[in-house]
Each structure stands twice: as C-alpha cells, then as structure tokens.
Design a protein around this motif. Structure first.
Motif, PDB file in Angstrom:
ATOM      1  N   SER A 209       0.827  -1.203   0.000  1.00 25.09           N
ATOM      2  CA  SER A 209       0.000   0.000   0.000  1.00 25.09           C
ATOM      3  C   SER A 209       0.862   1.255   0.000  1.00 25.09           C
ATOM      4  O   SER A 209       0.602   2.208  -0.743  1.00 25.09           O
ATOM      5  CB  SER A 209      -0.924  -0.004   1.219  1.00 25.09           C
ATOM      6  N   LEU A 210       1.896   1.254   0.843  1.00 26.12           N
ATOM      7  CA  LEU A 210       2.777   2.422   0.925  1.00 26.12           C
ATOM      8  C   LEU A 210       3.549   2.623  -0.376  1.00 26.12           C
ATOM      9  O   LEU A 210       3.667   3.750  -0.877  1.00 26.12           O
ATOM     10  CB  LEU A 210       3.735   2.261   2.105  1.00 26.12           C
ATOM     11  N   LEU A 211       4.077   1.539  -0.932  1.00 26.32           N
ATOM     12  CA  LEU A 211       4.801   1.641  -2.198  1.00 26.32           C
ATOM     13  C   LEU A 211       3.877   2.119  -3.310  1.00 26.32           C
ATOM     14  O   LEU A 211       4.260   2.946  -4.143  1.00 26.32           O
ATOM     15  CB  LEU A 211       5.411   0.288  -2.573  1.00 26.32           C
ATOM     16  N   PHE A 212       2.663   1.606  -3.311  1.00 30.05           N
ATOM     17  CA  PHE A 212       1.677   2.039  -4.302  1.00 30.05           C
ATOM     18  C   PHE A 212       1.426   3.536  -4.177  1.00 30.05           C
ATOM     19  O   PHE A 212       1.371   4.257  -5.178  1.00 30.05           O
ATOM     20  CB  PHE A 212       0.377   1.253  -4.105  1.00 30.05           C
ATOM     21  N   GLY A 213       1.262   4.008  -2.933  1.00 32.11           N
ATOM     22  CA  GLY A 213       1.034   5.428  -2.718  1.00 32.11           C
ATOM     23  C   GLY A 213       2.193   6.280  -3.195  1.00 32.11           C
ATOM     24  O   GLY A 213       1.998   7.311  -3.844  1.00 32.11           O
ATOM     25  N   LEU A 214       3.406   5.842  -2.899  1.00 31.03           N
ATOM     26  CA  LEU A 214       4.592   6.607  -3.300  1.00 31.03           C
ATOM     27  C   LEU A 214       4.763   6.616  -4.820  1.00 31.03           C
ATOM     28  O   LEU A 214       5.103   7.653  -5.411  1.00 31.03           O
ATOM     29  CB  LEU A 214       5.833   6.034  -2.630  1.00 31.03           C
ATOM     30  N   LEU A 215       4.533   5.470  -5.461  1.00 31.40           N
ATOM     31  CA  LEU A 215       4.657   5.408  -6.918  1.00 31.40           C
ATOM     32  C   LEU A 215       3.570   6.244  -7.595  1.00 31.40           C
ATOM     33  O   LEU A 215       3.832   6.929  -8.585  1.00 31.40           O
ATOM     34  CB  LEU A 215       4.578   3.954  -7.389  1.00 31.40           C
ATOM     35  N   THR A 216       2.357   6.188  -7.050  1.00 33.37           N
ATOM     36  CA  THR A 216       1.267   7.002  -7.604  1.00 33.37           C
ATOM     37  C   THR A 216       1.560   8.480  -7.413  1.00 33.37           C
ATOM     38  O   THR A 216       1.284   9.304  -8.302  1.00 33.37           O
ATOM     39  CB  THR A 216      -0.068   6.630  -6.942  1.00 33.37           C
ATOM     40  N   PHE A 217       2.121   8.825  -6.256  1.00 28.47           N
ATOM     41  CA  PHE A 217       2.513  10.217  -5.998  1.00 28.47           C
ATOM     42  C   PHE A 217       3.571  10.671  -7.010  1.00 28.47           C
ATOM     43  O   PHE A 217       3.502  11.784  -7.538  1.00 28.47           O
ATOM     44  CB  PHE A 217       3.048  10.341  -4.578  1.00 28.47           C
ATOM     45  N   ALA A 218       4.551   9.798  -7.278  1.00 31.97           N
ATOM     46  CA  ALA A 218       5.602  10.145  -8.247  1.00 31.97           C
ATOM     47  C   ALA A 218       5.005  10.360  -9.636  1.00 31.97           C
ATOM     48  O   ALA A 218       5.390  11.297 -10.353  1.00 31.97           O
ATOM     49  CB  ALA A 218       6.661   9.042  -8.281  1.00 31.97           C
ATOM     50  N   LEU A 219       4.051   9.505 -10.024  1.00 35.38           N
ATOM     51  CA  LEU A 219       3.402   9.669 -11.322  1.00 35.38           C
ATOM     52  C   LEU A 219       2.581  10.956 -11.358  1.00 35.38           C
ATOM     53  O   LEU A 219       2.571  11.681 -12.365  1.00 35.38           O
ATOM     54  CB  LEU A 219       2.504   8.461 -11.605  1.00 35.38           C
ATOM     55  N   ALA A 220       1.903  11.254 -10.244  1.00 30.72           N
ATOM     56  CA  ALA A 220       1.133  12.496 -10.166  1.00 30.72           C
ATOM     57  C   ALA A 220       2.043  13.708 -10.326  1.00 30.72           C
ATOM     58  O   ALA A 220       1.696  14.678 -11.019  1.00 30.72           O
ATOM     59  CB  ALA A 220       0.388  12.563  -8.836  1.00 30.72           C
ATOM     60  N   MET A 221       3.206  13.664  -9.704  1.00 28.75           N
ATOM     61  CA  MET A 221       4.147  14.782  -9.814  1.00 28.75           C
ATOM     62  C   MET A 221       4.667  14.925 -11.245  1.00 28.75           C
ATOM     63  O   MET A 221       4.933  16.037 -11.715  1.00 28.75           O
ATOM     64  CB  MET A 221       5.310  14.582  -8.843  1.00 28.75           C
ATOM     65  N   ARG A 222       4.816  13.798 -11.928  1.00 29.19           N
ATOM     66  CA  ARG A 222       5.260  13.877 -13.328  1.00 29.19           C
ATOM     67  C   ARG A 222       4.234  14.625 -14.171  1.00 29.19           C
ATOM     68  O   ARG A 222       4.601  15.461 -15.012  1.00 29.19           O
ATOM     69  CB  ARG A 222       5.478  12.470 -13.877  1.00 29.19           C
ATOM     70  N   PHE A 223       2.952  14.327 -13.950  1.00 31.81           N
ATOM     71  CA  PHE A 223       1.908  15.053 -14.663  1.00 31.81           C
ATOM     72  C   PHE A 223       1.903  16.523 -14.250  1.00 31.81           C
ATOM     73  O   PHE A 223       1.786  17.420 -15.096  1.00 31.81           O
ATOM     74  CB  PHE A 223       0.537  14.428 -14.381  1.00 31.81           C
ATOM     75  N   ASP A 224       2.013  16.784 -12.945  1.00 31.61           N
ATOM     76  CA  ASP A 224       1.994  18.163 -12.440  1.00 31.61           C
ATOM     77  C   ASP A 224       3.133  18.991 -13.026  1.00 31.61           C
ATOM     78  O   ASP A 224       2.934  20.135 -13.451  1.00 31.61           O
ATOM     79  CB  ASP A 224       2.091  18.167 -10.918  1.00 31.61           C
TER      80      ASP A 224
END
Length: 351
Positions: A209-224
């Motif tokens: 769950s934590l890794l998923f959150g961090l990877l999703t956050f990284a992808l979100a930042m790429r879009f941002d």
C-alpha cells in the motif's frame, strides 16, 4: 505566446501549412486565456461547468440503470457475471458507452458527463473481466485479479482515446487491486482488512500500500511538473492521482503510528505537519484533506477534546486556506534549489 512572424516564416519555408499555423495560434491563445483565468494561489478544479451537465448525468445514470435492468431481464448475469451472454452484454455496453462518450467528451467537452461515463465504462469493464474469468474457470481472488486487470487495461485505452483525467484514479485503483488479489491468492499477503495498513507484524500488504502510494505520488508529480501553470488536462490527471496516492500514504503511516501509544500519536502529529509542508510545496491540498480526519481525532485524543484546541485547529485550517499563496511563497523561497523546483507552480506572490 507564439511569435506571429516566426509562424509566417515557417509557412514560407514550407515547414508548416497555413492551417497548422492557424491551429498553433489558436492553441497559444487558448492557453494564454486559461493562464489569465487562474488566480494566484488557486488550485483549478472543476467537476461540472453548469447545471445542464448535472441534468445530463442524471439522465445517463437512469439510462445506464435501465439498460442493466433490461440485460438482467434477458438473462445476462450482470450482478454475478458469468457466461457468454454476459460477455456479449458487456461488449455491447462498452461499445455504446464509447459512442456516447464520443459526443459528450470529444465533441461537447463536458466534464461531469465524462466522469460519469468513465465510471460506467469501468463497471462494464469489470463485468467483462469477471465474465471472462468465469468462462476460463477462475474463482475467488484469481477471478478478482482478472477482473481488475481488465478494468486497468480497458481504462488505459479509454484514457488514451478520451483523455478523461478521472480515468487515472480508476486505473491506479484497478492496478492496486490486481496486484493485491494476485499476491493474496498466492498466500503472500493476508486477506483481512487490517493487514492492509499495518506496517509491522503480519501486515506485509501495508508495504504494498505504501509503495503504491509513493509510486502514484511520483506519477502524479510527473503530470503536475509537465504543466506547472495548470491549464491542461495533464494537471487535472495529476490531481486525481494525488487523491488516490494521499490516502495510501497517510492512512498506512497513520495506522502504524497509532499502534505506538502516546509517542506514536505525537509522531503522527509531526508526520501530518510534514504532509502539510509537502502539500504547500507542490501546491496540492489533497494531502491535507487526507490527513484532516486524523488531525481532528488526534486533537481529541491528545488534548481530551478541548474545545479551545478544536477552535484553534479550525482557525489554523481557515488561515492556511486564506493565506495559502503567501505561505507557499515563503516556504519555496526558504527551500534551497532542488531538482524540479522550477517545474512546480509559480510562487512569486508578494509576502
């Protein structure tokens, strides 16, 4: 803004056509107007552009419900998917939704109907995946993994075709569900709910769950960071990814820290303050929303529900929202240069 002289020179040299030059000019003007329409310190977020969109969503929901009812009456097992008849209904439903989305999403550019149709497409994709799993003999968690994988794959195609930002949240959730189902079916992860978020003992799923959150956050930042002015759908896609990433990170860490007694609660309070700083730096309020519930609960636990402390917390949140741009500007100026800092939203407001 594109220099008109550069465009004319490009047309004269045969690099682009007159039509392409006109298109580039239109795009540049649209972006200029979008940038001018975003106030400093605001986080653009629009769920619908008018009540007509809500009206259409209600109609689409009733239409979709009626179609499901008719399908069930004709024998399709839409509520417990299985069999070739359900496969056919799911495929017909997806095709019909694609036609409708071509009008409301690509032609009319409506926001709320596009989100509603994306949700309906995800539901139809799940029925398709579950029916496929039944046809090939999969059961239990294996069938759940297959259904989630089909949702993730079809919604990725949906995003590539229609560019609905909300698709990102559906895809991310479906990917997590697929991985969880596969690992749980193999006995690697516990199937109980609390094992999902506990970082110690018998809770390896919390690490996922934590890794998923961090990877999703990284992808979100790429879009941002590809759209720091936040005038395109890439920024909105990043927003929805943040909505998924924030609970996965905050909830997992919170459940772990809350198991550590009074010291854990103090650490959680410090963690939430760190999350607030991160939210300020990246100019996203979703992390604060994710931690707000824990903040109120901590106040009751640590200070015996003192009304004065609750009042202070409410004042702090209101102040943070009212002075967001000034506080963010001060924070960003205080932070040293780091990779990607210049790709974050502007922070040059006056203090």
């Amino acid at each position: 803004m594109i220099d008109p002289q550069d465009l004319r020179a490009a047309v004269q040299r045969g690099l682009i056509t007159e039509a392409q030059a006109a298109g580039l000019t239109g795009i540049a003007e649209a972006r200029r107007q979008a940038v001018a329409g975003v106030a400093t310190g605001e986080e653009p977020f629009v769920l619908f552009k008018g009540f007509n969109e809500i009206f259409i969503v209600i109609g689409l929901t009733i239409l979709f419900t009626g179609w499901i009812g008719i399908s069930a009456a004709l024998g399709a097992e839409v509520f417990s998917p299985g069999g070739f008849d359900t496969l056919l209904v799911a495929l017909v439903t997806l095709a019909g939704l694609a036609v409708v989305q071509g009008y409301f999403t690509l032609t009319r550019r409506m926001i709320a109907p596009s989100i509603a149709l994306a949700i309906m497409s995800a539901l139809a994709a799940w029925v398709l995946g579950a029916a496929l799993a039944d046809v090939i003999g999969l059961r239990g968690l294996a069938a759940s993994a297959a259904g989630s994988a089909v949702v993730a794959g079809l919604m990725l195609l949906h995003y590539q075709r229609f560019r609905v930002p909300f698709d990102a949240a559906i895809i991310a959730t479906a990917v997590f569900s697929t991985v969880w189902s596969l690992l749980a079916s193999g006995g690697v992860l516990p199937t109980d709910g609390m094992g999902l978020l506990h970082l110690s003992g018998t809770g390896p799923l919390s690490i996922l769950s934590l890794l998923f959150g961090l990877l999703t956050f990284a992808l979100a930042m790429r879009f941002d960071m590809s759209d720091p002015l936040r005038v395109s759908t890439r920024s909105t896609t990043g927003f929805w990814l943040h909505v998924v990433a924030a609970p996965a990170i905050v909830n997992t860490v919170a459940v772990f820290l809350l198991s550590g007694g009074q010291g854990g609660k103090l650490l959680l309070l410090a963690f939430l303050m760190a999350i607030a700083l991160v939210a300020l730096a990246i100019d996203r309020r979703s992390f604060l929303v994710s931690g707000a519930g824990y903040a109120v609960w901590l106040i009751f636990e640590l200070f015996d529900g003192s009304a004065m402390v609750i009042l202070f917390l409410g004042f702090a949140l209101v102040f943070l929202g009212a002075q967001w741009d000034r506080l963010r500007s001060a924070l960003m100026r205080a932070l040293p240069a780091f990779p990607g800092k210049t790709n974050l939203p502007p922070y040059g407001s006056t203090l």
